[in-house]
Motif scaffolding. Sequence first.
Motif, short mmCIF file in Angstrom:
data_model
loop_
_atom_site.label_atom_id
_atom_site.label_comp_id
_atom_site.label_asym_id
_atom_site.label_seq_id
_atom_site.Cartn_x
_atom_site.Cartn_y
_atom_site.Cartn_z
N LEU A 35 61.34 62.42 94.79
CA LEU A 35 61.46 63.86 95.01
C LEU A 35 60.45 64.35 96.05
O LEU A 35 60.78 65.17 96.92
N ARG A 36 59.22 63.83 95.95
CA ARG A 36 58.19 64.23 96.92
C ARG A 36 58.59 63.86 98.34
O ARG A 36 58.45 64.67 99.27
N GLN A 61 59.17 60.65 90.69
CA GLN A 61 58.41 61.74 91.30
C GLN A 61 58.18 61.52 92.79
O GLN A 61 58.25 62.46 93.59
N LEU A 62 57.95 60.27 93.16
CA LEU A 62 57.73 59.97 94.57
C LEU A 62 59.02 60.13 95.39
O LEU A 62 58.97 60.50 96.56
N GLU A 97 66.24 67.32 88.12
CA GLU A 97 66.45 67.99 89.41
C GLU A 97 67.87 67.80 89.92
O GLU A 97 68.16 68.09 91.09
N THR A 127 58.61 56.80 85.90
CA THR A 127 58.42 58.25 86.07
C THR A 127 57.78 58.56 87.41
O THR A 127 58.22 59.45 88.15
N THR A 128 56.75 57.79 87.75
CA THR A 128 56.07 58.01 89.03
C THR A 128 56.99 57.70 90.20
O THR A 128 56.99 58.42 91.21
N VAL A 131 62.92 62.05 85.41
CA VAL A 131 62.45 62.92 86.50
C VAL A 131 63.61 63.38 87.38
O VAL A 131 63.76 64.56 87.67
#
Length: 379
Positions: free
Chosen positions: A332-333, A329-330, A109, A325-326, A105
Amino acid sequence: MASHKTVTLKDVAELAKVSQSVVSTVLNGRQNGIFVSESTRRNVLAAAEEMGYIAKHRAVPPVRKPSYETAPTGDSGDSKLVGLLLGRRFGGSLFTDIFYGVNSVLSAEGYHPIVLDTYADTYQKAAEKEADGLRYARNSGFAGIVLWHEGGSANVNLIQETRSEMPIIAIDRRVQGVELDYVGTDNYSGGYDATRHLIEQGHTRIAHLTRLETTDAAVGRLRGYQQALTDAGLEVNPRHILLALDGGRRLDSEALRHVFTAPNAPTAIFLLADFWAPVVYSELRSFGLRVPQDVSLVGFDDVVQPGLEGLELTTMAQNFEAIGTTAGQLVLRRLRQPDAPVVTSVYPASLVVRRSVQAPKRYPQSARVNAGATALATR
């Protein structure tokens, strides 16, 4: 003039009659998912001292905070580094799959996860390493942190301070008084299902090996174990709840012996983690007990462990890649939405049935006690 030969890990391993992985574990702190008994550790240290081996450690170089002119710009500043504070002891698919998930992830980015190992042979040292990692990330201008549960309930104030400067995503870790985005496994249901599986095979006396701590993993799995017994109308016997020593680093062999060689001993044991399977397996065999004929084993994690002599371990599998993965993502969030509501994401654990569990053998308890006494007399 005769030259002096450089002593290698292989040389020490041959003298100590162990694998090079075990020598590396003892001398260099590279855990690789391997449990090393105290007697083996002393044997390796004695061999290393006899041969004059000196472990060479390299200091971690400081990370230069990139400038706006030379580095890509992140949403929260100029750093593209994310610290992954994870104990290398866990090794295997746990370590690699979590890292792969996080990296898949973040790298897309332009971010780069950096592993900061937090494992140590005592809980206090692990907490100190975690504190060092947190300070290192702050001083080096990291963009965020993914925090494993190795530090337990320590470093609350430091975590709070760090959280005010960068996102911290917790894996299987609740930090009292600090709101963190959380991702992990449904440890309660996992502990329940593991114990229920043993009950369904006919076991009515089931032990649980855990550790005295406040992490979600330990607390959730213990509560699931207790509830499964209660729902089946079985006794929750406090004597059958075994606590690992040194913050979960060392097996209490005497307590294990006392429980499993006593009258009405458990016929099965649910382990907090697969990590404990080899040493428990070895100890049970030293008491004259066979796995699974006399005692069934169920683990948690689905991480392959050496030292089981071909025994395939029934276990609760975690989806480590999805957790990683989560977590990515968290990160980046949180970088993009610093004030967004805190998120909790939980994945189920799934039962993987193998050969370490079978129906309990029906034989007089005196036979079990005598077998244990014989084994102890010959140790």
